[in-house]
Design a protein around this motif. Structure first.
Motif, PDB file in Angstrom:
ATOM      1  N   ILE A  45       0.817  -1.212   0.000  1.00  0.00           N
ATOM      2  CA  ILE A  45       0.000   0.000   0.000  1.00  0.00           C
ATOM      3  C   ILE A  45       0.851   1.264   0.000  1.00  0.00           C
ATOM      4  N   VAL A  46       2.017   1.211   0.644  1.00  0.00           N
ATOM      5  CA  VAL A  46       2.794   2.438   0.805  1.00  0.00           C
ATOM      6  C   VAL A  46       4.049   2.462  -0.073  1.00  0.00           C
ATOM      7  N   VAL A  47       4.862   1.401   0.012  1.00  0.00           N
ATOM      8  CA  VAL A  47       6.169   1.461  -0.646  1.00  0.00           C
ATOM      9  C   VAL A  47       6.082   1.247  -2.150  1.00  0.00           C
ATOM     10  N   LEU A  48       5.421   0.139  -2.568  1.00  0.00           N
ATOM     11  CA  LEU A  48       5.420  -0.186  -3.994  1.00  0.00           C
ATOM     12  C   LEU A  48       4.801   0.902  -4.875  1.00  0.00           C
ATOM     13  N   PRO A  49       3.668   1.487  -4.493  1.00  0.00           N
ATOM     14  CA  PRO A  49       3.122   2.538  -5.363  1.00  0.00           C
ATOM     15  C   PRO A  49       4.112   3.671  -5.600  1.00  0.00           C
ATOM     16  N   GLN A  50       4.836   4.059  -4.545  1.00  0.00           N
ATOM     17  CA  GLN A  50       5.815   5.140  -4.708  1.00  0.00           C
ATOM     18  C   GLN A  50       7.012   4.670  -5.517  1.00  0.00           C
ATOM     19  N   ALA A  51       7.435   3.397  -5.261  1.00  0.00           N
ATOM     20  CA  ALA A  51       8.591   2.854  -5.978  1.00  0.00           C
ATOM     21  C   ALA A  51       8.291   2.764  -7.473  1.00  0.00           C
ATOM     22  N   LEU A  52       7.075   2.314  -7.809  1.00  0.00           N
ATOM     23  CA  LEU A  52       6.707   2.164  -9.214  1.00  0.00           C
ATOM     24  C   LEU A  52       6.810   3.482  -9.953  1.00  0.00           C
ATOM     25  N   ARG A  53       6.360   4.551  -9.309  1.00  0.00           N
ATOM     26  CA  ARG A  53       6.452   5.867  -9.921  1.00  0.00           C
ATOM     27  C   ARG A  53       7.884   6.225 -10.253  1.00  0.00           C
ATOM     28  N   THR A  54       8.774   5.942  -9.299  1.00  0.00           N
ATOM     29  CA  THR A  54      10.171   6.317  -9.502  1.00  0.00           C
ATOM     30  C   THR A  54      10.793   5.532 -10.648  1.00  0.00           C
ATOM     31  N   VAL A  55      10.433   4.225 -10.751  1.00  0.00           N
ATOM     32  CA  VAL A  55      11.165   3.387 -11.696  1.00  0.00           C
ATOM     33  C   VAL A  55      10.511   3.308 -13.069  1.00  0.00           C
ATOM     34  N   THR A  56       9.332   3.905 -13.239  1.00  0.00           N
ATOM     35  CA  THR A  56       8.681   3.794 -14.541  1.00  0.00           C
ATOM     36  C   THR A  56       9.579   4.226 -15.705  1.00  0.00           C
ATOM     37  N   PRO A  57      10.284   5.352 -15.615  1.00  0.00           N
ATOM     38  CA  PRO A  57      11.166   5.713 -16.735  1.00  0.00           C
ATOM     39  C   PRO A  57      12.214   4.645 -17.023  1.00  0.00           C
ATOM     40  N   ALA A  58      12.810   4.088 -15.967  1.00  0.00           N
ATOM     41  CA  ALA A  58      13.830   3.065 -16.169  1.00  0.00           C
ATOM     42  C   ALA A  58      13.228   1.808 -16.780  1.00  0.00           C
ATOM     43  N   LEU A  59      12.011   1.449 -16.333  1.00  0.00           N
ATOM     44  CA  LEU A  59      11.339   0.275 -16.886  1.00  0.00           C
ATOM     45  C   LEU A  59      11.052   0.454 -18.365  1.00  0.00           C
TER      46      LEU A  59
ATOM     47  N   LEU B   1       8.881   0.655 -34.361  1.00  0.00           N
ATOM     48  CA  LEU B   1       8.274   0.100 -33.158  1.00  0.00           C
ATOM     49  C   LEU B   1       8.779   0.830 -31.912  1.00  0.00           C
ATOM     50  N   ALA B   2      10.063   1.199 -31.939  1.00  0.00           N
ATOM     51  CA  ALA B   2      10.686   1.765 -30.735  1.00  0.00           C
ATOM     52  C   ALA B   2      10.342   3.243 -30.552  1.00  0.00           C
ATOM     53  N   ILE B   3      10.073   3.954 -31.656  1.00  0.00           N
ATOM     54  CA  ILE B   3       9.872   5.402 -31.522  1.00  0.00           C
ATOM     55  C   ILE B   3       8.721   5.765 -30.589  1.00  0.00           C
ATOM     56  N   PRO B   4       7.524   5.158 -30.762  1.00  0.00           N
ATOM     57  CA  PRO B   4       6.459   5.519 -29.816  1.00  0.00           C
ATOM     58  C   PRO B   4       6.843   5.235 -28.365  1.00  0.00           C
ATOM     59  N   SER B   5       7.496   4.093 -28.126  1.00  0.00           N
ATOM     60  CA  SER B   5       7.889   3.763 -26.752  1.00  0.00           C
ATOM     61  C   SER B   5       8.859   4.802 -26.206  1.00  0.00           C
ATOM     62  N   ALA B   6       9.796   5.233 -27.058  1.00  0.00           N
ATOM     63  CA  ALA B   6      10.760   6.235 -26.601  1.00  0.00           C
ATOM     64  C   ALA B   6      10.054   7.531 -26.238  1.00  0.00           C
ATOM     65  N   ARG B   7       9.056   7.921 -27.041  1.00  0.00           N
ATOM     66  CA  ARG B   7       8.328   9.160 -26.742  1.00  0.00           C
ATOM     67  C   ARG B   7       7.552   9.013 -25.434  1.00  0.00           C
ATOM     68  N   VAL B   8       6.924   7.855 -25.258  1.00  0.00           N
ATOM     69  CA  VAL B   8       6.199   7.626 -24.005  1.00  0.00           C
ATOM     70  C   VAL B   8       7.163   7.724 -22.831  1.00  0.00           C
ATOM     71  N   ALA B   9       8.353   7.092 -22.980  1.00  0.00           N
ATOM     72  CA  ALA B   9       9.339   7.126 -21.892  1.00  0.00           C
ATOM     73  C   ALA B   9       9.750   8.563 -21.588  1.00  0.00           C
ATOM     74  N   ASP B  10      10.005   9.362 -22.640  1.00  0.00           N
ATOM     75  CA  ASP B  10      10.374  10.774 -22.445  1.00  0.00           C
ATOM     76  C   ASP B  10       9.285  11.511 -21.679  1.00  0.00           C
ATOM     77  N   ALA B  11       8.034  11.300 -22.116  1.00  0.00           N
ATOM     78  CA  ALA B  11       6.925  12.022 -21.494  1.00  0.00           C
ATOM     79  C   ALA B  11       6.800  11.642 -20.026  1.00  0.00           C
ATOM     80  N   VAL B  12       6.953  10.341 -19.755  1.00  0.00           N
ATOM     81  CA  VAL B  12       6.813   9.890 -18.368  1.00  0.00           C
ATOM     82  C   VAL B  12       7.924  10.480 -17.497  1.00  0.00           C
ATOM     83  N   SER B  13       9.168  10.476 -17.994  1.00  0.00           N
ATOM     84  CA  SER B  13      10.240  11.046 -17.159  1.00  0.00           C
ATOM     85  C   SER B  13      10.056  12.539 -16.981  1.00  0.00           C
TER      86      SER B  13
END
Lengths: 287, 249
Positions: free
Chosen positions: A199-213, A262-274
């Motif tokens: 409830i507390v740690v994972l939700p915050q951790a996920l936010r931090t690591v989304t760009p890396a993922l 295939l990679a370009i949309p993912s890269a843009r999504v990653a940029d936007a998320v970071s």
């Protein structure tokens, strides 16, 4: 510009400032367009006037070969996409489970922790191609009953093994990045380790690591092309066959460009998320 | 009053559909100390950020020595070099020593000779009693010490005006005094200061003018005895009584 009810009307001075800023913005856009255009023209002329250009063009960029090879390569790419979606999902599951195992406390659970650590150390260090050979050719060679022999299944297993180790470390970094005070607050409310994590740690951790993922996801997108070494008829394998038939390298270029597309949309999504994560972090520290 | 050093005229600042400042007027004369008071969210910090060009105003003007610094044609960096800002959270650079924090702007931005700047910085640090901490990194200092260094860092560029943004709000109560003592000394030396503060007692002692911000405008301003002692506006009285209830006056 509608500023809503209760907002002050801009003065003549402010209107003139806005007009000036707009004209500046227009000017920089214009300069940007112009310099890009000049650069593109110069680059085009240099490339097309180079001595070997016609040969390069027929060997790598033959439109007719590209057109003829497209259907088969697309058919192969469909297989890559299936591996990508299934593999990507499994990688997340494996990564999360392994990272959580590594955070478990308690002496009795030491073997689990050691196992998880060993898994990560092993598969993060081993070249994907070796894992592919070992799983893809080695497992069927055992001749066990019920052992799948499809390169699709075995290739996915190999990819999940390697990427799961990477992603487990990403998750672990995220979990450790959550400030200990958050855990203290959760435990002080009486939440147990499990509840605190969920409830507390994972939700915050996920936010931090989304760009890396997302970055790892982009790497995965191209590495699914490696299942071709197991004989799977994917985009890379199809291109290889076509190159062998036509003695022309254009099919490789076509397959490569399809992976890039295939990679370009993912890269843009990653940029936007970071970018979003950065903004959130900054607005938190601005006083 | 001669020409003000800092002259804020009808400044408006809008965030989304929330107009935080709705036309603030504030003139700060040479050697004057102006205290901005007001409830949280009343726009004290926003006003200081507008004045230091860390925010773009949505209307109105800010004049520094008579020059319109809100004109988009001017070089904002050039203007910021003439102002000193101290933030609530110190904002010292953690990877630089105390001395390097202080000498950074005078050497890099103003291009002054290193040795001269160093001597001057050491003299400033001596004045606030932190000369022996010159080689330390900020995280080895207490909050009060860090904030005193931050004041010295802002002073090292010899600014025309010093903007202090609630510089004691993040400090433990027993550390507030040492920071205010530095501000008091800087004011006594004749520095022009605008400070957003919750320390009403300090404002009363040090400020020449107290300005009460409410609803996005300066509702009332004048000498501290008048604004804090005998306010004209009902809103000011209400605010001060709440502060007194909290035991801060």
């Amino acid at each position: 510009m509608d500023q809503g009810v209760g907002l002050p009307e801009p003065s003549a001075l402010e209107l003139s400032r806005r007009a000036w800023r707009r004209s500046r913005a227009r000017r920089s856009t214009l300069i940007g367009l112009l310099s890009t255009l000049v650069f593109a023209v110069v680059a085009y002329l240099v490339v097309t006037n180079a001595p070997g250009w016609p040969r390069v063009q027929t060997t790598f960029f033959s439109p007719s070969v590209a057109w003829e090879s497209l259907p088969l390569i697309l058919e192969g790419l469909w297989l890559n996409l299936q591996v990508l979606v299934l593999g990507g999902f499994l990688v997340l599951v494996v990564g999360l489970l392994v990272s959580l195992t590594r955070t478990l406390r308690g002496a009795a659970l030491a073997p689990l922790r050691i196992l998880a650590t060993a898994y990560v150390d092993l598969f993060r260090g081993m070249p994907l191609i070796i894992v592919l050979y070992l799983v893809g050719f080695g497992f069927p060679a055992l001749g066990l009953q019920g052992m799948p022999t499809s390169p699709f299944v075995l290739g996915t297993v190999a990819i999940v093994l390697v990427y799961g180790a990477y992603v487990a470390e990403v998750f672990r970094a995220g979990i450790e990045s959550v400030h200990p005070s958050q855990r203290a607050a959760a435990r002080s409310l009486g939440l147990n380790h499990r509840q605190t994590m969920r409830i507390v740690v994972l939700p915050q951790a996920l936010r931090t690591v989304t760009p890396a993922l997302l970055n790892d996801f982009i790497a995965l997108q191209k590495d699914v092309g490696l299942i071709s070494v197991l004989g799977a008829l994917d985009a890379v394998r199809q291109a290889q066959i076509l190159v062998g038939q036509s003695f022309n390298f254009t099919p490789y270029v076509v397959a490569g460009l399809l992976f890039v597309l295939l990679a370009i949309p993912s890269a843009r999504v990653a940029d936007a998320v970071s970018a979003r994560a950065r903004r959130r972090q900054q607005s938190g520290s601005l006083l | 009053m001669s020409e003000p050093v800092l002259d804020v005229r009808g400044v408006v600042k809008v965030f989304g559909d929330n107009a935080v400042l709705r036309g603030v007027d504030l003139a700060v004369g040479e050697h004057q100390v102006v205290a901005l008071i007001g409830g949280s969210g009343s726009g004290k910090s926003t006003l200081l950020r507008c004045a230091s060009l860390l925010e773009t105003v949505d209307d109105g003007q800010v004049l520094l020595d008579g020059e319109d610094v809100t004109d988009p044609r001017i070089d904002a960096d050039q203007v910021r070099r003439r102002m000193g800002v101290v933030f609530q959270a110190y904002n010292l650079f953690p990877h630089l020593s105390v001395l390097d924090n202080v000498t950074l702007a005078p050497t890099v931005v103003h291009g002054r000779p290193k040795a001269e700047v160093r001597d001057e910085a050491m003299a400033l640090l001596t004045r606030i009693g932190l000369a022996e901490k010159a080689g330390e990194y900020p995280d080895r200092l207490s909050g009060g010490q860090q904030q005193r260094v931050a004041i010295v860092r802002a002073l090292a560029v010899r600014p025309r005006v010093l903007l202090l943004d609630e510089i004691t709000s993040a400090l433990d109560p027993e550390l507030v005094g040492e920071v205010l003592a530095v501000v008091r000394e800087v004011a006594a030396q004749g520095m022009t200061i605008v400070m957003a503060t919750h320390e009403m007692g300090f404002a009363r002692q040090v400020a020449d003018t107290v300005a009460f911000l409410d609803g996005g405008v300066v509702l009332e301003s004048g000498p501290p005895q008048q604004v804090l002692g005998d306010p004209v506006e009902a809103r000011t009285r209400q605010f001060l009584s709440r502060v007194i209830d909290a035991g801060r006056l």
